[in-house]
Design a protein around this motif. Structure first.
Motif, PDB file in Angstrom:
ATOM      1  N   GLN A 182       0.645  -1.099  -0.067  1.00 47.04           N
ATOM      2  CA  GLN A 182      -0.048   0.232   0.140  1.00 47.04           C
ATOM      3  C   GLN A 182       0.519   1.385   0.115  1.00 47.04           C
ATOM      4  OE1 GLN A 182      -3.100   0.372   2.629  1.00 47.04           O
ATOM      5  NE2 GLN A 182      -3.250  -1.871   3.020  1.00 47.04           N
ATOM      6  N   THR A 183       1.935   1.097   0.942  1.00 48.20           N
ATOM      7  CA  THR A 183       2.856   2.390   1.434  1.00 48.20           C
ATOM      8  C   THR A 183       3.441   2.901  -0.560  1.00 48.20           C
ATOM      9  OG1 THR A 183       2.975   1.984   3.867  1.00 48.20           O
ATOM     10  CG2 THR A 183       4.778   3.833   2.604  1.00 48.20           C
ATOM     11  N   GLN A 184       4.334   1.539  -0.737  1.00 46.09           N
ATOM     12  CA  GLN A 184       4.806   2.007  -1.982  1.00 46.09           C
ATOM     13  C   GLN A 184       3.834   2.211  -3.066  1.00 46.09           C
ATOM     14  OE1 GLN A 184       8.651  -0.284  -1.248  1.00 46.09           O
ATOM     15  NE2 GLN A 184       7.169  -1.334  -1.730  1.00 46.09           N
ATOM     16  N   GLN A 185       3.097   1.670  -3.455  1.00 43.11           N
ATOM     17  CA  GLN A 185       1.932   2.005  -4.867  1.00 43.11           C
ATOM     18  C   GLN A 185       1.934   4.189  -3.821  1.00 43.11           C
ATOM     19  OE1 GLN A 185      -2.100   1.053  -4.089  1.00 43.11           O
ATOM     20  NE2 GLN A 185      -2.188   0.080  -6.577  1.00 43.11           N
ATOM     21  N   TYR A 186       1.192   4.080  -3.061  1.00 43.95           N
ATOM     22  CA  TYR A 186       0.676   5.155  -2.451  1.00 43.95           C
ATOM     23  C   TYR A 186       2.225   6.150  -3.008  1.00 43.95           C
ATOM     24  CZ  TYR A 186       0.001   9.583  -0.768  1.00 43.95           C
ATOM     25  OH  TYR A 186      -0.838  11.038   0.017  1.00 43.95           O
ATOM     26  N   GLU A 187       3.146   6.088  -2.783  1.00 43.52           N
ATOM     27  CA  GLU A 187       4.143   6.487  -3.151  1.00 43.52           C
ATOM     28  C   GLU A 187       4.709   6.719  -4.487  1.00 43.52           C
ATOM     29  OE1 GLU A 187       6.834   6.414   1.664  1.00 43.52           O
ATOM     30  OE2 GLU A 187       7.354   4.900  -0.540  1.00 43.52           O
ATOM     31  N   GLN A 188       4.472   5.977  -5.058  1.00 52.09           N
ATOM     32  CA  GLN A 188       4.504   5.919  -6.512  1.00 52.09           C
ATOM     33  C   GLN A 188       3.439   7.382  -7.387  1.00 52.09           C
ATOM     34  OE1 GLN A 188       3.846   2.269  -9.291  1.00 52.09           O
ATOM     35  NE2 GLN A 188       6.305   2.865  -9.800  1.00 52.09           N
ATOM     36  N   VAL A 239      11.482   3.829   9.625  1.00 57.19           N
ATOM     37  CA  VAL A 239      10.414   2.716   8.282  1.00 57.19           C
ATOM     38  C   VAL A 239       9.421   3.535   8.775  1.00 57.19           C
ATOM     39  CG1 VAL A 239      10.196   0.721   9.071  1.00 57.19           C
ATOM     40  CG2 VAL A 239      11.617   0.508   8.739  1.00 57.19           C
ATOM     41  N   GLY A 240       8.895   3.643  10.799  1.00 59.99           N
ATOM     42  CA  GLY A 240       7.857   4.182  11.057  1.00 59.99           C
ATOM     43  C   GLY A 240       7.151   5.185   9.963  1.00 59.99           C
ATOM     44  N   GLU A 241       7.952   6.312   9.960  1.00 58.30           N
ATOM     45  CA  GLU A 241       7.868   7.527   9.425  1.00 58.30           C
ATOM     46  C   GLU A 241       7.164   7.814   8.214  1.00 58.30           C
ATOM     47  OE1 GLU A 241       9.882  11.515   8.582  1.00 58.30           O
ATOM     48  OE2 GLU A 241      11.591  10.278   9.136  1.00 58.30           O
ATOM     49  N   ARG A 242       7.316   6.686   7.201  1.00 54.33           N
ATOM     50  CA  ARG A 242       7.172   6.559   6.082  1.00 54.33           C
ATOM     51  C   ARG A 242       5.400   5.937   6.158  1.00 54.33           C
ATOM     52  NH1 ARG A 242      11.655   3.941   1.634  1.00 54.33           N
ATOM     53  NH2 ARG A 242       8.858   3.362   0.172  1.00 54.33           N
ATOM     54  N   PHE A 243       5.712   4.959   7.054  1.00 53.60           N
ATOM     55  CA  PHE A 243       4.110   4.402   7.528  1.00 53.60           C
ATOM     56  C   PHE A 243       2.270   6.193   7.717  1.00 53.60           C
ATOM     57  CE2 PHE A 243       6.116   0.301   7.242  1.00 53.60           C
ATOM     58  CZ  PHE A 243       5.324   0.019   6.500  1.00 53.60           C
ATOM     59  N   ALA A 244       3.727   6.446   8.511  1.00 55.84           N
ATOM     60  CA  ALA A 244       3.092   7.147   9.209  1.00 55.84           C
ATOM     61  C   ALA A 244       2.393   8.449   8.252  1.00 55.84           C
ATOM     62  CB  ALA A 244       3.475   8.218  10.472  1.00 55.84           C
ATOM     63  N   ASP A 245       3.458   8.600   7.041  1.00 55.36           N
ATOM     64  CA  ASP A 245       3.319   9.872   6.418  1.00 55.36           C
ATOM     65  C   ASP A 245       2.150   9.531   5.129  1.00 55.36           C
ATOM     66  OD1 ASP A 245       4.814  11.558   7.654  1.00 55.36           O
ATOM     67  OD2 ASP A 245       7.210  10.997   6.022  1.00 55.36           O
ATOM     68  N   MET A 246       2.274   8.610   4.715  1.00 50.46           N
ATOM     69  CA  MET A 246       0.841   7.645   3.975  1.00 50.46           C
ATOM     70  C   MET A 246       0.165   7.636   4.565  1.00 50.46           C
ATOM     71  SD  MET A 246      -0.756   4.158   4.179  1.00 50.46           S
ATOM     72  CE  MET A 246      -1.247   3.659   2.807  1.00 50.46           C
ATOM     73  N   ASP A 247      -0.663   7.154   5.882  1.00 52.91           N
ATOM     74  CA  ASP A 247      -1.233   7.181   6.392  1.00 52.91           C
ATOM     75  C   ASP A 247      -1.779   8.182   6.637  1.00 52.91           C
ATOM     76  OD1 ASP A 247      -3.196   5.155   7.994  1.00 52.91           O
ATOM     77  OD2 ASP A 247      -3.009   6.501   9.535  1.00 52.91           O
ATOM     78  N   ALA A 248      -2.070   9.775   7.177  1.00 56.68           N
ATOM     79  CA  ALA A 248      -2.155  10.575   7.396  1.00 56.68           C
ATOM     80  C   ALA A 248      -2.263  11.561   5.951  1.00 56.68           C
ATOM     81  CB  ALA A 248      -0.732  11.610   7.573  1.00 56.68           C
ATOM     82  N   ALA A 249      -1.994  10.925   4.623  1.00 55.61           N
ATOM     83  CA  ALA A 249      -2.293  11.539   3.684  1.00 55.61           C
ATOM     84  C   ALA A 249      -3.250  10.861   3.062  1.00 55.61           C
ATOM     85  CB  ALA A 249      -1.186  11.311   2.735  1.00 55.61           C
TER      86      ALA A 249
END
Length: 262
Positions: free
Chosen positions: A16-22, A225-235
């Motif tokens: 999910q996170t990598q798809q969102y970032e892409q 690692v947690g920061e990337r999940f937090a950023d994606m979740d917030a967005a």
């Protein structure tokens, strides 16, 4: 933008996170709008290889090569047939370098070869699979853990017990794309859940029939690692889904519903 509650509140994952970032818009189309994706034989190939190797490893590597190849063949055929039910026109399937129908046939043979080679490789490369304290083998091991204040879930292909007592996450790859973030997530999750050392991780590369070089993880911090999940979740929760059209559009399985595609 209004977001469905299920996607706001569900646990996150590496994919999910990598798809969102892409591309945030691809994430929106696939996971919020629920656009039906175009099939791709490479997806069936990867899933079927994983299924066959999982059963083989859980058997203690006791299955003969013919059985492992048959496991791949049966699962691949099942997945491809499901794809054909959704999209009978193979010219509309995603494929790289050849027409969709030819790609389906090519990957059937290739996957069989890769499954057979894995068994031969395993015989020459003894591996100790780590076992959880409750006796569960570390193969397709599910985890659910909080990272960056976000619930993160996933399955780890294999956890290998190294000679120094540490545990090594291993991901089985049939494609070319490798994700250090995936291995890093596995490492911090296993450390948190089982309080064990994770110093390195690697990939089994089915295209090459070998292990990758180890990825060093001894200095990895949970916070990065947690920061990337937090950023994606917030967005996602604020309804922010930026489109990032580009080269990757040709491999996007929901591009047929996208107004931004290139």
């Amino acid at each position: 933008m209004e977001v469905h509650l299920n996607i706001e509140n569900q646990a996150r994952s590496v994919s999910q996170t990598q798809q969102y970032e892409q591309c945030g818009w691809r994430f929106y189309l696939q996971r919020v709008e629920r656009v039906v994706p175009r099939p791709a034989a490479w997806s069936s190939h990867g899933t079927a290889f994983h299924s066959a190797v999982e059963v083989y490893e859980k058997s203690g590597r006791a299955l003969p090569v013919e059985a492992v190849v048959q496991l791949f063949s049966d699962r691949y055929s099942e997945l491809v047939n499901k794809g054909l039910d959704k999209e009978p026109n193979t010219d509309r399937w995603l494929a790289a370098g050849r027409p969709g129908g030819a790609d389906i046939e090519h990957r059937y043979v290739l996957g069989q070869e890769q499954a057979a080679y894995y068994v031969r490789w395993a015989a020459e490369n003894p591996t100790r699979t780590w076992t959880t304290p409750d006796g569960q083998p570390g193969v397709e091991l599910y985890f659910l853990v909080k990272l960056g204040g976000v619930q993160v879930r996933g399955f780890i292909d294999q956890l290998v017990q190294d000679d120094d007592g540490s545990v090594r996450p291993r991901d089985w790859k049939t494609g070319s794309t490798k994700s250090k973030f995936q291995l890093q997530t596995y490492a911090v999750a296993i450390r948190k859940l089982y309080n064990i050392e994770v110093l390195r991780a690697d990939w089994y590369l089915a295209k090459e029939g070998r292990l990758s070089r180890p990825v060093k993880l001894e200095d990895l911090r949970e916070e990065e690692v947690g920061e990337r999940f937090a950023d994606m979740d917030a967005a996602v929760k604020r309804g922010d889904f930026p489109a990032r059209p580009g080269f990757q559009c040709r491999f996007c399985d929901v591009s047929h519903a996208c107004t931004f595609r290139k």
